[in-house]
Design an enzyme around this catalytic site. Structure first.
Site, PDB file in Angstrom:
ATOM      1  N   SER A  67       0.836  -1.204   0.000  1.00  0.00           N
ATOM      2  CA  SER A  67       0.000   0.000   0.000  1.00  0.00           C
ATOM      3  C   SER A  67       0.869   1.251   0.000  1.00  0.00           C
ATOM      4  O   SER A  67       2.089   1.183   0.143  1.00  0.00           O
ATOM      5  CB  SER A  67      -0.908   0.014   1.236  1.00  0.00           C
ATOM      6  N   SER A  69       0.757   3.748   2.222  1.00  0.00           N
ATOM      7  CA  SER A  69       0.701   4.445   3.511  1.00  0.00           C
ATOM      8  C   SER A  69       2.054   4.975   3.964  1.00  0.00           C
ATOM      9  O   SER A  69       2.120   5.826   4.851  1.00  0.00           O
ATOM     10  CB  SER A  69       0.128   3.523   4.593  1.00  0.00           C
ATOM     11  N   LYS A 124       5.078   0.698   9.524  1.00  0.00           N
ATOM     12  CA  LYS A 124       4.873   2.117   9.810  1.00  0.00           C
ATOM     13  C   LYS A 124       6.154   2.658  10.441  1.00  0.00           C
ATOM     14  O   LYS A 124       7.115   1.930  10.658  1.00  0.00           O
ATOM     15  CB  LYS A 124       3.706   2.334  10.778  1.00  0.00           C
ATOM     16  N   SER A 233      -3.019   6.890   5.795  1.00  0.00           N
ATOM     17  CA  SER A 233      -2.444   5.807   6.589  1.00  0.00           C
ATOM     18  C   SER A 233      -3.404   5.389   7.694  1.00  0.00           C
ATOM     19  O   SER A 233      -3.882   6.216   8.475  1.00  0.00           O
ATOM     20  CB  SER A 233      -1.113   6.256   7.212  1.00  0.00           C
TER      21      SER A 233
END
Length: 269
Positions: A67, A69, A124, A233
């Site tokens: 993704s 994010s 993250k 996100s």
């Protein structure tokens, strides 16, 4: 899919077949007789699986970014390597830490098991460590009452969800001594309170009803994570803290991107 468990089962099966042959079946065969095909395969695959299992469990593990994010730091299609021992040595499959080494630091790009579904791996950036008070208000991040230094550097355009064209503002953010890129979209709220779910230690967080921001105190043994693509996100703002037991490792290197060979060899900041 728990690939570590699949590897472990394959290792146990091939090793078990080989061991049974050495201890039991071999003595009943003629010396000149050919080994059964199953035993040949087990003896051939066991060393390979053992090496892969050992490397993947204790040294480095590859991941693919699914993704956007973490844009612009990581792009969809990036293949990355994750250091498995930086944060301590853990037993494979059960992910239990047996040797404590370093703790995650603010600014680290970390892979972890999603708290709501440990079968999923997320990536993250570490924004808050145990004891930190994390505040994000009007797109300005503060740690323990001190605004995090950010400098506007450029813009970044990409195709978002629904094939919409997005132009975001890119900043150089300094969570530690090494700056990293982060971006936000004009017009988006700092957080959408309606999307916040109930999570452990939810009482440690306070959200502004209008979506202007929030403040959270990170509990012991927990970490607060946010994506570099702040307005696209799904992170700790919405589903809470990441416990130490969910940590997989620290991302450090892009080893392949079939859509952009120029990203190969990029070291993550």
């Amino acid at each position: 899919m728990n690939f570590a468990l699949i590897l472990f089962i394959a290792l146990a099966v091939t090793g078990g077949i080989w061991l049974l042959d050495v201890l039991l079946f071999k003595r009943f065969r003629d010396k000149d007789a050919r080994e059964p095909l199953l035993v040949e395969y087990a003896k051939s695959f066991f060393p390979v699986i053992l090496v892969v299992f050992g490397l993947r469990s204790f040294l480095v593990e590859p991941f693919k970014i699914p993704s956007g994010s973490m844009m612009p730091t990581l792009l969809i299609g990036d293949f990355i390597l994750v250091n498995k021992y930086t944060y301590g040595i853990r037993l494979p499959v059960i992910n239990k830490k047996v040797v404590a080494l370093n703790n995650p630091e603010r600014g680290d790009v970390m892979v972890f098991r999603y708290p709501a579904d440990p079968g999923l791996d997320y990536i993250k950036r570490v924004v808050g460590v145990p004891g930190d008070v994390v505040e994000y208000r009007d797109k300005q991040l503060s740690i323990n009452g001190q605004p995090v230094r950010t400098v506007n550097t450029s813009t970044y355009s990409y195709v978002g969800n629904g094939l919409s064209y997005v132009t975001a503002m890119v900043y150089q953010e300094h969570l530690n001594s090494v700056g990293h890129a982060m971006m936000t979209e004009p017009g988006k709220l700092a957080v959408y309170p309606s999307q916040v779910v109930d999570f452990p230690y939810r009482e440690n967080c306070s959200y502004n009803a209008e979506g202007e921001g929030f403040v959270c105190k990170v509990p012991e043994g927990q970490y607060f994570m946010m994506g570099d693509n702040r307005d696209a996100s799904n992170d700790s703002r919405y589903w809470g803290f990441v416990p130490d037991r969910n940590i997989v490792g620290k991302a450090f290197f892009i080893w392949m991107n079939f859509d952009d060979f120029g990203r190969i060899g990029t070291t993550l900041k």
